[in-house]
Design a protein around this motif. Sequence first.
Motif, PDB file in Angstrom:
ATOM      1  N   TYR A1113      54.182  26.630 -32.793  1.00  0.00           N
ATOM      2  CA  TYR A1113      53.339  26.789 -33.962  1.00  0.00           C
ATOM      3  C   TYR A1113      51.868  26.896 -33.608  1.00  0.00           C
ATOM      4  N   VAL A1114      51.172  27.489 -34.538  1.00  0.00           N
ATOM      5  CA  VAL A1114      49.715  27.540 -34.480  1.00  0.00           C
ATOM      6  C   VAL A1114      49.254  26.849 -35.742  1.00  0.00           C
ATOM      7  N   SER A1115      48.332  25.925 -35.634  1.00  0.00           N
ATOM      8  CA  SER A1115      47.930  25.226 -36.847  1.00  0.00           C
ATOM      9  C   SER A1115      46.435  24.956 -36.820  1.00  0.00           C
ATOM     10  N   GLY A1116      45.932  24.662 -37.968  1.00  0.00           N
ATOM     11  CA  GLY A1116      44.494  24.412 -38.054  1.00  0.00           C
ATOM     12  C   GLY A1116      44.194  23.378 -39.106  1.00  0.00           C
ATOM     13  N   ASN A1117      43.087  22.674 -38.907  1.00  0.00           N
ATOM     14  CA  ASN A1117      42.655  21.641 -39.839  1.00  0.00           C
ATOM     15  C   ASN A1117      41.176  21.879 -40.131  1.00  0.00           C
ATOM     16  N   ASN A1118      40.803  21.734 -41.385  1.00  0.00           N
ATOM     17  CA  ASN A1118      39.415  21.990 -41.811  1.00  0.00           C
ATOM     18  C   ASN A1118      38.954  23.388 -41.393  1.00  0.00           C
ATOM     19  N   LEU A1119      39.808  24.357 -41.608  1.00  0.00           N
ATOM     20  CA  LEU A1119      39.534  25.670 -41.026  1.00  0.00           C
ATOM     21  C   LEU A1119      38.296  26.349 -41.570  1.00  0.00           C
ATOM     22  N   ALA A1120      38.120  26.277 -42.868  1.00  0.00           N
ATOM     23  CA  ALA A1120      36.967  27.000 -43.407  1.00  0.00           C
ATOM     24  C   ALA A1120      36.545  26.374 -44.712  1.00  0.00           C
ATOM     25  N   LEU A1121      35.245  26.392 -44.936  1.00  0.00           N
ATOM     26  CA  LEU A1121      34.735  26.004 -46.254  1.00  0.00           C
ATOM     27  C   LEU A1121      34.778  27.261 -47.110  1.00  0.00           C
ATOM     28  N   LEU A1122      35.683  27.288 -48.050  1.00  0.00           N
ATOM     29  CA  LEU A1122      35.800  28.494 -48.872  1.00  0.00           C
ATOM     30  C   LEU A1122      34.621  28.590 -49.814  1.00  0.00           C
ATOM     31  N   TRP A1123      34.188  27.419 -50.272  1.00  0.00           N
ATOM     32  CA  TRP A1123      33.038  27.366 -51.146  1.00  0.00           C
ATOM     33  C   TRP A1123      32.424  25.992 -51.023  1.00  0.00           C
ATOM     34  N   SER A1124      31.111  25.933 -51.053  1.00  0.00           N
ATOM     35  CA  SER A1124      30.454  24.631 -51.018  1.00  0.00           C
ATOM     36  C   SER A1124      29.162  24.724 -51.803  1.00  0.00           C
ATOM     37  N   ALA A1125      28.958  23.748 -52.661  1.00  0.00           N
ATOM     38  CA  ALA A1125      27.748  23.770 -53.481  1.00  0.00           C
ATOM     39  C   ALA A1125      26.511  23.583 -52.621  1.00  0.00           C
ATOM     40  N   THR A1126      26.650  22.853 -51.528  1.00  0.00           N
ATOM     41  CA  THR A1126      25.522  22.720 -50.612  1.00  0.00           C
ATOM     42  C   THR A1126      25.929  23.270 -49.261  1.00  0.00           C
ATOM     43  N   LYS A1127      25.010  23.945 -48.629  1.00  0.00           N
ATOM     44  CA  LYS A1127      25.289  24.481 -47.292  1.00  0.00           C
ATOM     45  C   LYS A1127      24.488  23.706 -46.257  1.00  0.00           C
ATOM     46  N   LYS A1128      23.884  22.611 -46.720  1.00  0.00           N
ATOM     47  CA  LYS A1128      22.978  21.893 -45.818  1.00  0.00           C
ATOM     48  C   LYS A1128      23.731  21.086 -44.765  1.00  0.00           C
ATOM     49  N   TRP A1129      24.898  20.649 -45.098  1.00  0.00           N
ATOM     50  CA  TRP A1129      25.724  19.930 -44.125  1.00  0.00           C
ATOM     51  C   TRP A1129      27.151  19.941 -44.650  1.00  0.00           C
ATOM     52  N   ASP A1130      28.089  19.481 -43.847  1.00  0.00           N
ATOM     53  CA  ASP A1130      29.460  19.472 -44.323  1.00  0.00           C
ATOM     54  C   ASP A1130      29.566  18.504 -45.495  1.00  0.00           C
ATOM     55  N   PRO A1131      29.984  19.005 -46.648  1.00  0.00           N
ATOM     56  CA  PRO A1131      29.889  18.196 -47.864  1.00  0.00           C
ATOM     57  C   PRO A1131      30.838  17.007 -47.883  1.00  0.00           C
ATOM     58  N   GLU A1132      31.788  16.983 -46.993  1.00  0.00           N
ATOM     59  CA  GLU A1132      32.728  15.862 -47.014  1.00  0.00           C
ATOM     60  C   GLU A1132      32.125  14.623 -46.359  1.00  0.00           C
ATOM     61  N   PRO A1140      29.474  15.620 -37.604  1.00  0.00           N
ATOM     62  CA  PRO A1140      30.078  16.510 -38.603  1.00  0.00           C
ATOM     63  C   PRO A1140      31.599  16.521 -38.556  1.00  0.00           C
ATOM     64  N   THR A1141      32.155  16.952 -39.651  1.00  0.00           N
ATOM     65  CA  THR A1141      33.588  17.185 -39.724  1.00  0.00           C
ATOM     66  C   THR A1141      33.948  18.288 -38.728  1.00  0.00           C
ATOM     67  N   MET A1142      35.074  18.149 -38.070  1.00  0.00           N
ATOM     68  CA  MET A1142      35.445  19.137 -37.076  1.00  0.00           C
ATOM     69  C   MET A1142      36.508  20.087 -37.612  1.00  0.00           C
ATOM     70  N   ARG A1143      36.356  21.330 -37.209  1.00  0.00           N
ATOM     71  CA  ARG A1143      37.391  22.323 -37.454  1.00  0.00           C
ATOM     72  C   ARG A1143      38.302  22.301 -36.229  1.00  0.00           C
ATOM     73  N   THR A1144      39.596  22.274 -36.441  1.00  0.00           N
ATOM     74  CA  THR A1144      40.519  22.209 -35.317  1.00  0.00           C
ATOM     75  C   THR A1144      41.504  23.366 -35.395  1.00  0.00           C
ATOM     76  N   ILE A1145      41.700  24.006 -34.282  1.00  0.00           N
ATOM     77  CA  ILE A1145      42.732  25.040 -34.193  1.00  0.00           C
ATOM     78  C   ILE A1145      43.632  24.635 -33.042  1.00  0.00           C
ATOM     79  N   ALA A1146      44.935  24.585 -33.297  1.00  0.00           N
ATOM     80  CA  ALA A1146      45.835  24.055 -32.281  1.00  0.00           C
ATOM     81  C   ALA A1146      47.039  24.964 -32.095  1.00  0.00           C
TER      82      ALA A1146
END
Lengths: 1153, 630
Positions: A1113-1132, A1140-1146
């Motif tokens: 398998y190929v999997s991913g976590n936090n792959l993309a911010l589809l929309w965010s009201a603020t772009k100043k930092w990761d909103p989570e 920052p929150t990490m995007r993971t591709i495995a």
Amino acid sequence: MKKNLFLNRVRGYLASRSQVFRVMKLTFYLLLITIFQGIAANSYSQNTRLSFKLNDVKVKDVLNVIEEKSEFYFLFNSKLIDVERKVDINVSNQQVDKILSNLFAGTNVGYTVMDRQIILQPSIEVSELTASMQQQIRVAGKIIDATTKETLPGVNIVVKGTTNGTLTDMDGSYSINVPSRNTTLIFSFVGYTSQEILVGEKTTLDVALKSTMTELDELVVVGYGIQKRTSVVGAVASVSGEKLNTIPAMNVSNAISGMIPGASIMQTSGEPGQGTPRIQVRGRTTFNTDGSTTRLSSDVAIAPQVLVVIDGVPGRSMDEIDPNDIESLSVLKDASAAIYGAQAANGVILIKTKSGKEGKPRLNYQFYQGFMNPTLTPDVTNAADYATMLSEYQVAEGKARKYSDKDIELFRNGKDPWEHPNTNWYGDLIKNWTSTSRHNVTLDGGAKGMNYYVSFGYKTDDAMYKASSTKYKQYNVRTKLEMPVTDWLKTGVELAGFLTDRRYPYKSADAIVGQSTRLVPTNWSYWPTAEGRYPGPDIEYGDNPVETSTLSAGVNDQKTYRLLSTFTATITVPFVKGLSLGGSYNYDITNYYNKQFYQPWTLYYPNWSQATRNSEGFITDMPLTPTLRGLSSPENTERYNRTINQTTMVNANYLRKFGNHNISLFAGYEQYTSDYNYFQAYRKYYISSIIQTMNAGNAKDQNIEGTATIYARKSYIGRASYDYKGKYLAEFVFRADGSLKFPTSDRWGYFPAIMVGWRASEEDFWKTNLSFVNYFKLRGSYGQMGNDPGNSFQFMDKYGIGTGMTFGNGGAIQTVVGPPTVANPYITWERQTSYNLGFDSKFANDLFSLNAEFFYQRRDHILVTKDASVPNFTGLVLPQQNIGVVDNRGFELEAGYHKVVNKDLRVDVSANFSYNHNEVVSMDEPAKVVPWQTLTGHSFGAWLMYDAIGIYKDAAQVAATPHLVGAKAGDVIFRDVSGDGTIDSKDKILYDKVDAPETFYGASFNVNYKAFSLLVQIQGTGKFLKDNQYDNRRGEAGNYYQWQFNNRWTPTNTVTNIARAYNRDDLYWSKDVNMNDYWLDNTAYCRLKNVVLNYSIPTRYYQKIGLAKASIYVSGNNLALLWSATKKWDPETNNAGMYPTMRTIAIGANITF
Amino acid sequence: MKKIFLNISAIGLLLIAGACTDVLDKQAVDTFNEQLVFSDVNVVNAYLGKVYDRMGGDTDNGILGAREDLLSSGTDQLLCIHRPANYVMLKGTMTPDNLRFFEDNGLGGYLRWGNLYKNIQDVNRILTDIDAVPTTTTTQAALKKQMKGEAYFIRAYDYTTLLEVYGGAVLKDAKYKLEDDFTTLKRATIKETLDFILKDIARAIDNLPATVEQGRANKGACGALKSRVLLFCASKLTNGGWTEQASNTLISFPAGSQTSLLTQARDAAKEVIDGKYGTYSLVGTISDPPANLTAAQVQAYADNYAAIFNQKSDWNSETIWGIQFPLTGGNTNNANIWYGPNGYHNWGNNDPTEQAVRKFEMSDGSKFQWDKYNPGDMDVRTATAAELAADPNRNPYNGREPRFYACVLYDGAPWQARPSDAAGLEPENKVQTGYYFHNVGDAVPWKNGIDTRQGLIEAWNGQKTGYNIRKLLDPTTAGQYYKNTNTWVEFRYAEILMNYAEACIELGGADLQKGIDAMNMVRNRAGLPDRVTADQATARQYVRDERNIEFFAEGHRFYDMRRWMICEQVIENIYGTRIEHYDNGYTIWKANKADLEDAREFKDKKYYWVPIIRDEMNKAPQLQQNPGYN
């Protein structure tokens, strides 16, 4: 032999109907079988010859031997075929049909050999009915799957009222003799709804069976038990463990984010080993966990703790659990949590881990290798922009400029990297990709009720620092052993061990990552030397992140050793049908060891006067002076913590069916104790870093600390469930909890709950009139739960121990006690009353589903201080009293679409949406000057601040508007809320939605196409206001954010929503001077949370090498911010200074032997 | 079947056994309770330790005046560079909703209404219950008596702070209980509050032994406190100085009380001087200083004076009472990093203002005159290399009185060895608050002094006024790594002499000369010649100026400028002083009016008193607010 493992499982499924949730797999195998049939040569049965000799064995053993010695496998219904019959058999070099005819000679068993598969079924000729039935009627037909139209081999057909029956063959065909036209045939198959059909005049009876493989048959873990989804009457959301183990998330709770309606899970940091998320079930109805109502400046307040119950043991941690070990996870949201009484009010998460399954040993190996990078990093200004903005501020305030226009030009054109650098601190700190990986091996199996499950896991996460200093490693092992002693006594042992190894550099992520947004770009991360990389001077405290992110300053080594052990015994009381007794004892010990050995680190300082300059006057080289910074001498801190939690439980279960009445009773007693202590020592003035033991430090200025705490609870638990035909359901739950935290008089809390359900779709009128809604269950619940926050022993005056004054002339510190907290002798639980109304429904033959929950909760007896009535001049430090009241209401919706398009393609879509809103009803707050500052009526944690409504475009506008002293063009306009023409504290208003979002949602798309399956999950939240700055030291003492630079007010850009250049706390609208909502951002977002693409490799590729199953398998976590009201930092995450929150591709694989 | 029964019974027994050893009946393992505390005199003593600790408010970051933001930054002496807006009385922004410094636990927490009463309640717990604490030995009995004395002193001290900041206080001499009725309790008059304090001081003196462990309350501290509170009460502010509020008994004594209060203040100081509570004296010499002090002599006087604020082990004879701080753990004092220059990785807070710096006299006792060389120009002083060679005193930091060198770090002042990273930038270990230019007329300096806000090290902590504070710093402590262990001297003998001097001068007549004599002891010790006058008004100005200098940065000025009601005169804008050095030796010292560092104005008499915080007024509406606030 390997292959036979798999086939035995197939047979096991046919024989036992308990493993319903695996049916999808079964169908898959059967499909495979069909496929192989076409591929394989048909001569196998003729060419294969077997030899063996067995005496006094059961028929099934013979079949096993044949399977082991060949590639044959058997399909049969053990109810129809007597495989317990003892035989002697001696064959030598015989074909299989010979052997079988021999074996079944004289019985009613017939067999059909089709390549490698052999179907056993009662032969019509020898049916016991044959003789007595004169007019035998022969009925034949084909059985297919109603949705996929696939033929179904191995379906049971039984004449109702007899044991007489048959199985469908590989084509799904059958034929059976029935005694009369009035005969009813029952068609049944694992995972399908049984059908009863009157034969009537037909001789051909083709039947389409409907798959029941829906979540309705899913088993759901509930408090102190397991229920079928159809029987659940509470608001319980669940996720199966299978969904989690391919997601490369930091931990389980991050993986389930968005999957559970009503549960908001936010990952506030992406730092390895620090990913414990903020979990809230149905929002907040209480104040801080410690009862305090004070907001910690810009921190998002601590969420109240959700109770996590793992394998029935409350209070275990879900941070470290290996997702491979999870069988299922449930969240109790309404009164169904009341069975956990005093700890249940903030919601309960239940996790059941896997057990061994009867059968030969099965070995499974899974791994993934992931690659991570930050989702969104904060943008800060470059050197020229920073210098420009700082100069603007200095000019506006009549101060000396630090940088001239010439400097700015040099910063911009990069001609003079020595004196005019343009440093990208974040860029110099982090690498493009870092890695994460997980490995897991499980072994399980069992026989005769003696089952075992062993799992080993290893996980590692690297930080994003180029230096790779921070590292998280986790080793976990879990073993479960079920040991039947007698028919009526079963015992079990479970041991789980975790070793988590966290390694950090001396500086925390705050000082490394956070400060990287603050460090000025006009300083040097590395000097621009040709020959090497010399870190430049610090901003303060030795902070140069490119150096402090390495281990040169020493290591903060944290190891947690956790051993969880459970011993259980269950007695099935032989003389009372349906009664069983159980007992368990858990001993969980956690040892934590932390060693922090730190030493000064080297930074390089300039020698401007010795610089070599070129003809233009720019420096080309300069000797640098290495200098030790940060600490005066090596120092060492070591800390040991130990926590021992013990849970003892005894219970009785009574489960009985009287006709259409199903009764289930449960009663239990539980006792929990928790003991914690720690010891910590500190020494400095180490003569070297070589020997790092405590005794190598100097006793001068040493420091030793330690303390202990205790907690205990006793509980009586009861539950009674009743249903009539599975149609009318009722459940009553009761719990009494006694807690050490409270005085003897108020120690016991009583928590009842009642839940009722009605499966309306089972009613005849419904089936007649509303058949398009093929499933409908209405549920309602009411219950009370508790929360016991805060410290123990608040019922007495507590004089804590500390260090205080220095008396005499030796500099020694006296041990002091106090000041006391004033006792509240009546302190007791917070109480939550919860109402829930919900329904589960399915439409158009399960094509659509819609579930909904509506709830109202009132939390009262909330611990708050009685602030309004006791003046400060009394000097009384008020205790918390049970006087606060908070209301919370909301709903959750979950809709699904499940379509099996054809045998190759299946689509499942589901989406959920949750909303909750809380409101302080009463909390004895002091009177306010103006009504809009009263917290009552607002959400928890509402934040009082000025209302920023824009930027003054010019001096005229300042003059024309009420303003604070010193306001100028370009400053933030505060709204004159009171309308009195001046701006003062009366104009502050309360901002809601600063503690948690009120709406959150998730969606999941699941497509199975042939050997591929694709899972896509989306997750998001609604409005949530967070501090957009993190550290207000901007200007002279820190870089600006890019958003503060772009479109800022300048004398030539006057109409804007970004304020002019500023410095730290100098202007009235600074965050620390007069907090206002210019410093808040809405962090609503929608993100592509998880994607998993799985490919099951066809068996033919690995059959020969002994694998049973393999997928990649190929999997991913936090792959993309589809929309965010603020772009100043990761909103989570909480703010721009967090790791920052990490995007993971495995990529990963799952292999079963 | 029997076996089954046995097993079931075994489980039943386990259950019963579990229930018998009740896990819920346990005592706290990490805390004492009230009953236990007051059963053991040593534990009561530990509790009293906490009460001392909390004289600084609810924080571990300083006790009394030893703070990151000094109370003196609320006066014309200093500027708090990090949080200037906190000093709301200098800004005209002080309201019951906006107390800032006075409600910040970490900064002015020791002046905070709530904190002071919290500590009083703690003292009252001890005083209420201590009599019942059993003692067996005479040592224990003596300790009990001493603890009572200490408790009375602390209560008197806390009430004195309340009186001096807020006026009349809510008086209570026993512990409050939660079930008490608080709705009728009111503020006492300032006179009643003073009487209560004096009574506590008397009881403290009665109970305290002749000698106590260093750091604990002693008789001398009681006498000094009495002198301090009486002088405050005897001053203009509380004796009809605010004409419209002369009959407001919360802040004013009955008409005609002043002379009696002055007499009491004089006598209270005299009691200490006379050695009634122990022997104290000024450190150093109090004989007339030689005329024309050499630089070395000035330095010796400066060192002698500076040492008062750098005491670590045994206190000297001038120290009556103070607070000691440990190097690790406990309540801490970080004076060096708080106030030191940024070029030492310190935070440069609480900078001496140009106004205050000019107050320090010349070493011969004459007034410092900024425009001496260019009469009329109060902003700019210049000197060429030749002029400086001819008259070094053209440098305004040259030839000043010894206390100047002990109190102020100015451009060129010798200070600690630079930390290694700064040593290359400034190898001479001299404070560098100036800017360096090659040629007159250059727009941009070729070098910004390392201790300026444009310097290379932590520039945002650079001083804003041109000066850093020197007093209170320990030259042997590297602030960036170590905490301070030097004692915060709360009462010293010089204060008693100055209190005595002021009371005498205000009484006038026969007392006038006694007052001037006492003041001259303090001046002589500082290396300055006597003041001579027979005029009361002149003497009054002398004693006020002397207090301003002698107690520079110690916090007294906040009370002095209020009780004398001179805020309207002394509170003014703070500007940065800019020093420019040119390659040819030409130097400019400029009080830079273009560089407004802090806008200050004493806008209304109401700011002479701090109002009671809004929350408290809401909780106890029966309390009377201070005049001018709603």
